[in-house]
Structure formats: C-alpha cells, structure tokens
Design a protein around this motif. Structure first.
Motif, PDB file in Angstrom:
ATOM      1  N   SER A 298      36.078  39.900  53.759  1.00 13.01           N
ATOM      2  CA  SER A 298      35.490  40.260  52.472  1.00 13.01           C
ATOM      3  C   SER A 298      33.968  40.336  52.591  1.00 13.01           C
ATOM      4  O   SER A 298      33.376  40.000  53.613  1.00 13.01           O
ATOM      5  CB  SER A 298      35.869  39.209  51.423  1.00 13.01           C
TER       6      SER A 298
ATOM      7  N   TYR B 158      36.248  36.808  41.546  1.00  6.14           N
ATOM      8  CA  TYR B 158      36.786  35.455  41.330  1.00  6.14           C
ATOM      9  C   TYR B 158      36.206  34.803  40.080  1.00  6.14           C
ATOM     10  O   TYR B 158      36.917  34.149  39.306  1.00  6.14           O
ATOM     11  CB  TYR B 158      36.482  34.591  42.563  1.00  6.14           C
TER      12      TYR B 158
ATOM     13  N   THR C 157      35.833  52.440  37.195  1.00  6.73           N
ATOM     14  CA  THR C 157      35.793  52.066  38.613  1.00  6.73           C
ATOM     15  C   THR C 157      34.689  52.796  39.370  1.00  6.73           C
ATOM     16  O   THR C 157      34.603  52.675  40.583  1.00  6.73           O
ATOM     17  CB  THR C 157      37.142  52.336  39.297  1.00  6.73           C
TER      18      THR C 157
ATOM     19  N   ASP D 157      34.282  47.670  37.743  1.00 10.28           N
ATOM     20  CA  ASP D 157      34.480  47.146  39.096  1.00 10.28           C
ATOM     21  C   ASP D 157      35.050  48.265  39.951  1.00 10.28           C
ATOM     22  O   ASP D 157      35.781  49.124  39.445  1.00 10.28           O
ATOM     23  CB  ASP D 157      35.446  45.950  39.101  1.00 10.28           C
TER      24      ASP D 157
ATOM     25  N   ALA E 256      36.559  42.351  38.582  1.00  7.76           N
ATOM     26  CA  ALA E 256      37.708  41.952  39.399  1.00  7.76           C
ATOM     27  C   ALA E 256      37.402  40.753  40.292  1.00  7.76           C
ATOM     28  O   ALA E 256      38.261  40.321  41.066  1.00  7.76           O
ATOM     29  CB  ALA E 256      38.191  43.123  40.254  1.00  7.76           C
TER      30      ALA E 256
ATOM     31  N   ASN F 153      37.228  47.791  42.125  1.00  9.07           N
ATOM     32  CA  ASN F 153      38.644  47.444  42.219  1.00  9.07           C
ATOM     33  C   ASN F 153      39.253  47.430  40.821  1.00  9.07           C
ATOM     34  O   ASN F 153      38.576  47.126  39.838  1.00  9.07           O
ATOM     35  CB  ASN F 153      38.815  46.072  42.873  1.00  9.07           C
ATOM     36  N   ASP F 154      40.549  47.735  40.741  1.00  7.49           N
ATOM     37  CA  ASP F 154      41.176  47.818  39.422  1.00  7.49           C
ATOM     38  C   ASP F 154      42.150  46.678  39.134  1.00  7.49           C
ATOM     39  O   ASP F 154      42.968  46.763  38.220  1.00  7.49           O
ATOM     40  CB  ASP F 154      41.886  49.166  39.245  1.00  7.49           C
ATOM     41  N   SER F 155      42.040  45.583  39.880  1.00 13.69           N
ATOM     42  CA  SER F 155      42.898  44.412  39.631  1.00 13.69           C
ATOM     43  C   SER F 155      42.272  43.557  38.539  1.00 13.69           C
ATOM     44  O   SER F 155      41.776  42.451  38.781  1.00 13.69           O
ATOM     45  CB  SER F 155      43.082  43.597  40.918  1.00 13.69           C
ATOM     46  N   VAL F 156      42.304  44.080  37.327  1.00 14.97           N
ATOM     47  CA  VAL F 156      41.602  43.434  36.213  1.00 14.97           C
ATOM     48  C   VAL F 156      42.536  43.221  35.028  1.00 14.97           C
ATOM     49  O   VAL F 156      42.111  43.266  33.866  1.00 14.97           O
ATOM     50  CB  VAL F 156      40.365  44.267  35.786  1.00 14.97           C
ATOM     51  N   GLY F 157      43.797  42.963  35.310  1.00 13.50           N
ATOM     52  CA  GLY F 157      44.779  42.794  34.241  1.00 13.50           C
ATOM     53  C   GLY F 157      44.479  41.662  33.303  1.00 13.50           C
ATOM     54  O   GLY F 157      44.961  41.648  32.161  1.00 13.50           O
TER      55      GLY F 157
ATOM     56  N   ASP G  77      43.567  42.156  29.592  1.00 15.46           N
ATOM     57  CA  ASP G  77      44.552  42.337  28.514  1.00 15.46           C
ATOM     58  C   ASP G  77      44.630  41.131  27.594  1.00 15.46           C
ATOM     59  O   ASP G  77      44.848  41.272  26.390  1.00 15.46           O
ATOM     60  CB  ASP G  77      45.940  42.601  29.108  1.00 15.46           C
TER      61      ASP G  77
END
Length: 315
Positions: free
Chosen positions: A171, A13, A53, A34, A11, A36-40, A43
């Motif tokens: 962060s 940068y 996670t 990761d 996830a 975090n699950d913001s790994v779209g 796809d």
C-alpha cells in the motif's frame, strides 16, 4: 447551524471516524471523493452524499455548490494518503472552505509556511485532528507535569508496536515517498502528545531507522524520552503475544494507562473545531518539525539514552 462538508479520502481506514463526527455534530456530508469505490459505509451515515472517483469531477461539483448559500460547502475534511495532504488542503481552501485534515498535515515545515500563505490568500483556515490532546489520561498527566516543580524533568519511555501484515508494504503506507516513513506515519501524533505535555523540544537523536521500525531519544523542557515505534509483530513483548498492538508510556517508571477512551476523540475534535477552538497550523508545527528531523537524521546507535527494545535490536 448545520454545516455542509466534503470528504476527500472516503475509502480510507480513518474516514469512517470523520463521517461519524460529521453526523454526530449535526452536520451534513454533501459530497465525498476517493479513487477507490469501497465506500458502502456512506449508506448508513450520509446516503444522500454525492460521490466521485476522479478529483476533477469532485472539484467541479464542489465548486458549483457555491452558487447557492444552502448548498455551499463550509468544510472539507481530508483523509487521503499523507503525500496528498498538501495539495488537497490547498484545494479545499481555494474552494472557499475551512479544512480539517488528518495528521501529518505535511512532511516539512516549509509546506506549513506555504499553507499559511494559502490561508492568507483565501481567508480560510486549516485545522488538524490532534485527538490525543483530548484524551482524559493525557490531560491528567499534563496537569501533573504542570503542577510539579519547574525544574523537574521526567524520565519517559514511549513504546508503540502496531503489527501490520504484508498488505502494508504493497500500500501507499509502505512507500516512504508517500507515507514519509514509519516514524511519521504511526508516530506523529505521539510526538505531538509529548510536546503538548512536556513543552518545547530541546534535543533529538535517532538510534535506529528502518522500513518497519524506528527508535531514538528526545529531550523536552520537562522530560527525557526514549521512544520506540514498530509495525513488526516480532517486536511485541512476550506478555502480549497473541495481540496485535502494544502501547505503553511510562513516566518515572509509572505506567500511564490509556488503552481505552479513544472511541469519541475524533468527534470531540470536531466539536472543538466547530466551536472555534480547533488546532491549526501553528499547533501542528512542532510535531512536523520533529518527524522531519527524524527522517533526515543519520542514526547514532552509540548514544547512551536508548530504549530497552532498541538495546535488543543492537545487541
């Protein structure tokens, strides 16, 4: 031959550049991890990749893949926060994989020595992404320096200001225990570049070292370098106001233009690693030593060789 990859820090940068590099070199991202699950983005690049996670489930899944030759992992790529690089590299090696890790590999030379032991124990290797070594402008300058008279020392000013918002402090990058400070987090690849071009480091003085900026002087076999690094937008020169980043290297007063040409450097790094020409622990050592010394040096603002932007801070 198609290789199977795992990715730690999916996830982050920089992770998409690694995902693209894995795909563009004809390989497979089999599993990613990761917290975090913001790994779209997965796809569009590796929709069949497993994702976890929590590290324990990731590690167990990756270990089980070893039971079949067709699914066994060949490489683990690491894009996690700086302070986690060492344990994640060691875990990847102990999974029976070669490891590709973002810089800084580790904060101290002693941890490089520790990783060298794990390499010996596992028979696997660690590679780092030193993408500026593949930039055409940098290679051209290196050739110019190599062809100059052996006793020539170049006068260099390095300036890098990449403004960051309030999120940065909240962060892991804003925590020096995790990022190891601004000189390490945004500067380590520049210090590697300077070593790559100008040879062995001979001296280092820190003029200024604070939460958002750092500056100093480095002497190499072939150069005297005044450097300035900052994430503070107020340091941007007037002529670039309205932009968020300023990157400049002057060599004997001549500007080195390298604002372009960064797009495919991670993929190029992967190509070289997969071809057996990657940069390993020994190649990373000089930059690790440089940033470790900067972190542990007491600033000496009276040293004469100050960067022009530093003069403004100390006025």
């Amino acid at each position: 031959m198609k290789r199977n990859f795992a990715l730690i820090g999916a996830a982050g940068y920089i992770a998409p550049r690694h995902m693209h590099a894995i795909k563009e070199t004809g390989n497979t991202l089999a599993v990613a991890y990761d917290i975090n699950d913001s790994v779209g983005i997965i796809d569009s690049l590796a929709p069949d990749a497993a994702f976890f996670t929590d590290f324990e489930s990731f590690y167990e899944y990756a270990h089980c893949l070893r039971r079949r030759q067709a699914t066994a992992l060949d490489y683990v790529s690491i894009c996690s926060p700086n302070h986690l690089h060492h344990p994640h590299i060691a875990a990847g090696l102990r999974l029976g994989c070669d490891v590709i890790c973002e810089k800084p590999l580790v904060p101290t030379p002693s941890l490089l020595d520790e990783l060298s032991l794990v390499e010996s124990e596992t028979g696997k290797s660690v590679f780092t992404v030193l993408q500026l070594r593949h930039h055409q402008a940098i290679l051209k300058l290196r050739d110019k320096v190599a062809s100059a008279r052996p006793d020539t020392k170049f006068d260099v000013d390095l300036s890098y200001i990449t403004s960051r918002g309030k999120w940065y402090a909240a962060s892991w990058k804003g925590d020096p225990r995790k990022s190891f400070g601004v000189a390490t987090n945004i500067g380590v690849h520049f210090f590697d570049m300077l070593h790559f071009i100008f040879g062995k480091q001979q001296a280092s003085v820190v003029h200024y070292n604070a939460e958002h900026k750092a500056a100093g002087f480095l002497e190499y076999e072939r150069a005297r370098v005044r450097w300035f690094l900052s994430i503070d937008a107020s340091d941007l020169p007037v002529e670039v106001k309205g932009k968020t980043t300023y990157r400049s290297i002057t060599v004997d007063g001549e500007e080195l233009e390298f604002s372009e040409g960064f797009t495919d450097l991670h993929t190029m790094s992967y190509v070289e690693i997969l071809a057996g020409r990657g940069y390993g622990l020994a190649d990373a050592r000089q930059a690790v030593e440089a940033v470790n010394a900067i972190r542990n040096s007491r600033p000496n603002p009276s040293h004469a060789e100050r960067h022009p932007f530093t003069q403004r801070l100390l006025a």
